[in-house]
Design an enzyme around this catalytic site. Structure first.
Site, PDB file in Angstrom:
ATOM      1  N   HIS A   1       0.424   4.568  -2.377  1.00 38.25           N
ATOM      2  CA  HIS A   1       0.041   5.683  -1.957  1.00 38.25           C
ATOM      3  C   HIS A   1       1.387   6.852  -2.241  1.00 38.25           C
ATOM      4  CE1 HIS A   1      -3.361   5.366   1.159  1.00 38.25           C
ATOM      5  NE2 HIS A   1      -3.430   4.362   0.267  1.00 38.25           N
TER       6      HIS A   1
ATOM      7  N   HIS B   1      -6.602  -5.816  -2.141  1.00 39.87           N
ATOM      8  CA  HIS B   1      -7.273  -5.924  -0.780  1.00 39.87           C
ATOM      9  C   HIS B   1      -7.333  -7.627  -0.419  1.00 39.87           C
ATOM     10  CE1 HIS B   1      -8.868  -1.669  -0.988  1.00 39.87           C
ATOM     11  NE2 HIS B   1      -7.725  -1.687  -0.785  1.00 39.87           N
ATOM     12  N   THR B   2      -6.910  -8.556  -1.119  1.00 39.39           N
ATOM     13  CA  THR B   2      -6.833  -9.624  -0.783  1.00 39.39           C
ATOM     14  C   THR B   2      -5.892 -10.006   0.458  1.00 39.39           C
ATOM     15  OG1 THR B   2      -5.976 -12.020  -1.233  1.00 39.39           O
ATOM     16  CG2 THR B   2      -4.866 -10.275  -2.186  1.00 39.39           C
TER      17      THR B   2
ATOM     18  N   ASP C   1     -10.235  -9.291   3.706  1.00 37.82           N
ATOM     19  CA  ASP C   1     -10.870 -10.371   2.976  1.00 37.82           C
ATOM     20  C   ASP C   1     -10.610 -11.671   3.916  1.00 37.82           C
ATOM     21  OD1 ASP C   1      -8.422 -11.642   2.539  1.00 37.82           O
ATOM     22  OD2 ASP C   1      -8.873 -12.142   0.457  1.00 37.82           O
TER      23      ASP C   1
ATOM     24  N   ASN D   1      -3.630   8.978   4.872  1.00 36.64           N
ATOM     25  CA  ASN D   1      -2.507   8.453   5.441  1.00 36.64           C
ATOM     26  C   ASN D   1      -2.307   8.269   6.540  1.00 36.64           C
ATOM     27  OD1 ASN D   1      -1.570   8.030   2.654  1.00 36.64           O
ATOM     28  ND2 ASN D   1      -0.197  10.008   2.608  1.00 36.64           N
TER      29      ASN D   1
ATOM     30  N   SER E   1       7.917  10.780  -2.338  1.00 34.56           N
ATOM     31  CA  SER E   1       7.378  11.887  -1.425  1.00 34.56           C
ATOM     32  C   SER E   1       6.612  11.513  -0.053  1.00 34.56           C
ATOM     33  CB  SER E   1       6.425  12.823  -2.310  1.00 34.56           C
ATOM     34  OG  SER E   1       5.349  12.059  -3.020  1.00 34.56           O
TER      35      SER E   1
ATOM     36  N   ASP F   1       7.890   8.510  -6.315  1.00 34.74           N
ATOM     37  CA  ASP F   1       8.999   9.551  -6.227  1.00 34.74           C
ATOM     38  C   ASP F   1       9.186   9.622  -4.618  1.00 34.74           C
ATOM     39  OD1 ASP F   1       6.829  10.998  -5.175  1.00 34.74           O
ATOM     40  OD2 ASP F   1       7.298  12.587  -5.908  1.00 34.74           O
TER      41      ASP F   1
ATOM     42  N   ARG G   1       0.720  -1.111  -0.086  1.00 35.11           N
ATOM     43  CA  ARG G   1       0.158  -0.091  -0.132  1.00 35.11           C
ATOM     44  C   ARG G   1       0.893   1.063   0.027  1.00 35.11           C
ATOM     45  NH1 ARG G   1      -3.398   2.439   4.463  1.00 35.11           N
ATOM     46  NH2 ARG G   1      -5.078   3.618   3.279  1.00 35.11           N
TER      47      ARG G   1
ATOM     48  N   ASP H   1      -4.346 -14.286  -2.608  1.00 35.62           N
ATOM     49  CA  ASP H   1      -5.091 -15.114  -3.548  1.00 35.62           C
ATOM     50  C   ASP H   1      -6.525 -14.373  -4.232  1.00 35.62           C
ATOM     51  OD1 ASP H   1      -6.793 -14.841  -1.429  1.00 35.62           O
ATOM     52  OD2 ASP H   1      -6.579 -16.859  -0.475  1.00 35.62           O
TER      53      ASP H   1
HETATM   54  C1  HEM Z   1      -9.547   1.412  -5.765  1.00 30.01           C
HETATM   55  C2  HEM Z   1      -9.558   2.227  -4.615  1.00 30.01           C
HETATM   56  C3  HEM Z   1      -8.926   2.130  -3.172  1.00 30.01           C
HETATM   57  C4  HEM Z   1      -9.422   2.491  -2.075  1.00 30.01           C
HETATM   58  C5  HEM Z   1     -10.759   3.252  -2.154  1.00 30.01           C
HETATM   59  C6  HEM Z   1      -8.614   1.982  -0.924  1.00 30.01           C
HETATM   60  C7  HEM Z   1      -8.892   2.330   0.334  1.00 30.01           C
HETATM   61  C8  HEM Z   1      -8.167   1.540   1.305  1.00 30.01           C
HETATM   62  C9  HEM Z   1      -8.518   1.722   2.772  1.00 30.01           C
HETATM   63  C10 HEM Z   1      -9.573   2.753   3.319  1.00 30.01           C
HETATM   64  C11 HEM Z   1      -7.809   0.859   3.488  1.00 30.01           C
HETATM   65  C12 HEM Z   1      -7.802   0.813   4.973  1.00 30.01           C
HETATM   66  C13 HEM Z   1      -7.101   1.673   5.465  1.00 30.01           C
HETATM   67  C14 HEM Z   1      -7.054   1.810   7.105  1.00 30.01           C
HETATM   68  O1  HEM Z   1      -8.188   1.668   7.365  1.00 30.01           O
HETATM   69  O2  HEM Z   1      -5.993   2.337   7.604  1.00 30.01           O
HETATM   70  C15 HEM Z   1      -6.974  -0.019   2.435  1.00 30.01           C
HETATM   71  C16 HEM Z   1      -5.897  -0.753   2.758  1.00 30.01           C
HETATM   72  C17 HEM Z   1      -5.158  -1.298   1.868  1.00 30.01           C
HETATM   73  N1  HEM Z   1      -4.854  -1.007   0.560  1.00 30.01           N
HETATM   74 FE1  HEM Z   1      -6.286   0.042  -0.659  1.00 30.01          FE
HETATM   75  N2  HEM Z   1      -7.779   1.189  -1.587  1.00 30.01           N
HETATM   76  C18 HEM Z   1      -7.888   1.135  -3.139  1.00 30.01           C
HETATM   77  C19 HEM Z   1      -6.832   0.546  -3.792  1.00 30.01           C
HETATM   78  C20 HEM Z   1      -5.815   0.020  -3.556  1.00 30.01           C
HETATM   79  C21 HEM Z   1      -4.621  -0.385  -4.256  1.00 30.01           C
HETATM   80  C22 HEM Z   1      -4.511   0.018  -5.869  1.00 30.01           C
HETATM   81  C23 HEM Z   1      -3.700  -0.895  -3.546  1.00 30.01           C
HETATM   82  C24 HEM Z   1      -2.257  -1.548  -4.028  1.00 30.01           C
HETATM   83  C25 HEM Z   1      -1.973  -1.436  -5.425  1.00 30.01           C
HETATM   84  C26 HEM Z   1      -4.136  -1.048  -2.350  1.00 30.01           C
HETATM   85  C27 HEM Z   1      -3.685  -1.662  -1.402  1.00 30.01           C
HETATM   86  C28 HEM Z   1      -3.916  -1.767  -0.010  1.00 30.01           C
HETATM   87  C29 HEM Z   1      -3.532  -2.814   1.064  1.00 30.01           C
HETATM   88  C30 HEM Z   1      -2.406  -3.773   0.725  1.00 30.01           C
HETATM   89  C31 HEM Z   1      -4.453  -2.581   2.066  1.00 30.01           C
HETATM   90  C32 HEM Z   1      -4.168  -3.056   3.512  1.00 30.01           C
HETATM   91  C33 HEM Z   1      -2.779  -2.289   4.302  1.00 30.01           C
HETATM   92  C34 HEM Z   1      -2.386  -2.841   5.399  1.00 30.01           C
HETATM   93  O3  HEM Z   1      -2.927  -3.746   6.230  1.00 30.01           O
HETATM   94  O4  HEM Z   1      -1.569  -2.045   6.398  1.00 30.01           O
HETATM   95  N3  HEM Z   1      -5.550  -0.473  -2.395  1.00 30.01           N
HETATM   96  N4  HEM Z   1      -7.205   0.415   1.383  1.00 30.01           N
END
Ligand code: HEM
Ligand SMILES: *[C@@H]1O[C@H](CO)[C@@H](O)[C@H](O)[C@H]1NC(C)=O
Ligand SMILES: *[C@@H]1O[C@H](CO)[C@@H](O)[C@H](O)[C@H]1NC(C)=O
Ligand SMILES: *[C@@H]1O[C@H](CO)[C@@H](O)[C@H](O)[C@H]1NC(C)=O
Length: 315
Positions: free
Chosen positions: A65, A192-193, A237, A93, A75, A73, A61, A244
């Site tokens: 970000h 989000h897997t 998930d 963030n 940042s 970059d 993530r 997966d």
């Molecule tokens: C499609 C739009 C997306 C939205 C709206 C979104 C939103 C979020 C939110 C709200 C969380 C939880 C953050 C928290 O509650 O602290 C999250 C976690 C996460 N997101 Fe996304 N996300 C998106 C796309 C992506 C993309 C493109 C990636 C990677 C290429 C990604 C990877 C992750 C990962 C791996 C987590 C878990 C992080 C952890 O456990 O520390 N997400 N995302």
């Protein structure tokens, strides 16, 4: 006249070489300047993930970000100072992005091998790939040669990172602004897997939405009260430490955790894309390609930016 034509040939050659360095990332960027860089990053990532599986999700993530705000970059890694506010405390963030210490550890190891050579932005990109592999996902070749920014943007982090309450058309448009297609948005959401979300990120979905399995909503309400418990965590998930296809299978069962997750399978144009990613091979192939494309968002190359010595501050 041999020498002038040789000279002009040399000029054309240097020009082309210059162009290549000015505009493109390529896999072997550190082959001569720091051959141990990639194995060093991989070892450190595997160690961090062995200690805490979620760190693999957090490092993935971090790359997302980074790339969505001013390009890939580094940042996002700049700390706030008395006169400068960076991206770390911006809404998407703050109290949410993790993994900064792992990047610091890797950076100091790589600096002692090859001082001033390997950028923080490339370390983040490689760590994201190695994290996915460590959790059972696909691999891909990371293109390299990104340089580090000398600035960051609190406001762009607030506007350019998609939030969990966006609807489908807003999600499509947020990715389109970064040159990514609808299909790439869907497949990248499949990351989000792995990992977890805070109650504050999914509260609206579990209390207000109807496109959710009632038993699933009830179980999430137990860990995420209507008020309070903002930082309580839920897996994104059903198999949170394994990369997966369970995320996509969950969407079909109305078990997306975030409102934005379930938007991808809610009777709209992306339902059919979700269906294709129930096939693990298709998911792995497309997510790998989309990660490379995301990693290409507006890198600093050539003489732009710098190679930070400490990822948290400008040299
Ligand atoms: C499609 C739009 C997306 C939205 C709206 C979104 C939103 C979020 C939110 C709200 C969380 C939880 C953050 C928290 O509650 O602290 C999250 C976690 C996460 N997101 Fe996304 N996300 C998106 C796309 C992506 C993309 C493109 C990636 C990677 C290429 C990604 C990877 C992750 C990962 C791996 C987590 C878990 C992080 C952890 O456990 O520390 N997400 N995302
Ligand atoms: C970030 O979170 C902290 C709580 O940990 C809070 O005090 C601070 O106001 C937040 N920063 C911003 C800019 O919202
Ligand atoms: C998505 O949200 C935007 C902004 O709130 C709104 O204008 C638009 O109508 C919504 N689209 C759908 C399909 O609900
Ligand atoms: C549910 O939606 C209403 C109306 O939009 C809003 O005021 C309320 O805060 C939402 N509840 C939750 C738990 O997000």
């Amino acid at each position: 006249m041999a020498s002038p034509s040789l000279l002009s040939l040399f000029c054309i050659f240097s020009f082309l070489l210059g162009m290549a360095h000015a505009h493109y990332l390529f896999p072997n960027f550190y082959a001569r300047s720091c051959p141990r860089a990639l194995p060093t990053i991989r070892t450190a990532v595997y160690k961090a993930v062995a200690k805490e599986k979620r760190m693999g999700a957090s490092l993935l993530r971090l790359h997302f970000h980074d790339c969505f705000v001013l390009g890939c970059d580094a940042s996002i890694l700049l700390d706030d100072t008395a006169t400068f506010t960076g991206e770390k405390t911006a809404g998407p963030n703050n109290n949410s992005v993790r993994g900064y210490e792992v990047i610091d550890t890797i950076k100091s190891q790589v600096e002692s091998l090859c001082p001033g050579v390997v950028s923080c932005a490339d370390i983040v990109a490689v760590a994201a790939r190695d994290s996915v592999v460590a959790l059972g996902g696909p691999t891909w070749t990371v293109l390299l040669g990104r340089r580090d920014s000398t600035t960051a943007s609190f406001s762009a982090a607030g506007t350019d990172l998609p939030g969990p309450n966006l609807n489908l058309s807003q999600l499509i448009s947020a990715f389109s602004k970064k040159g990514l297609t609808t299909k790439e948005m869907v497949v990248l959401s499949g990351t989000h897997t792995i990992g977890k979300a805070r109650c504050t990120s999914f509260r609206n979905h579990i209390y207000n939405d109807t496109d959710i399995d009632p038993a699933f909503a009830a179980s999430k309400q137990k860990i995420c009260p209507k008020s309070g418990g903002d930082d309580n965590l839920s897996p994104l998930d059903a198999t949170t430490t394994i990369f997966d296809n369970a995320y996509f299978r969950g969407l079909k069962e109305k078990k997306g955790l975030l409102h934005s997750d379930q938007e991808l399978y809610n009777g709209g144009s992306t339902d059919s894309i979700v269906e294709t990613y129930i096939n693990t091979a298709t998911f792995f192939r497309d997510v790998a390609n989309a990660m490379v494309k995301m990693g290409n968002i507006s890198p600093l190359t050539g003489t732009k930016g710098q190679i930070r010595t400490n990822c948290r501050k400008v040299n």
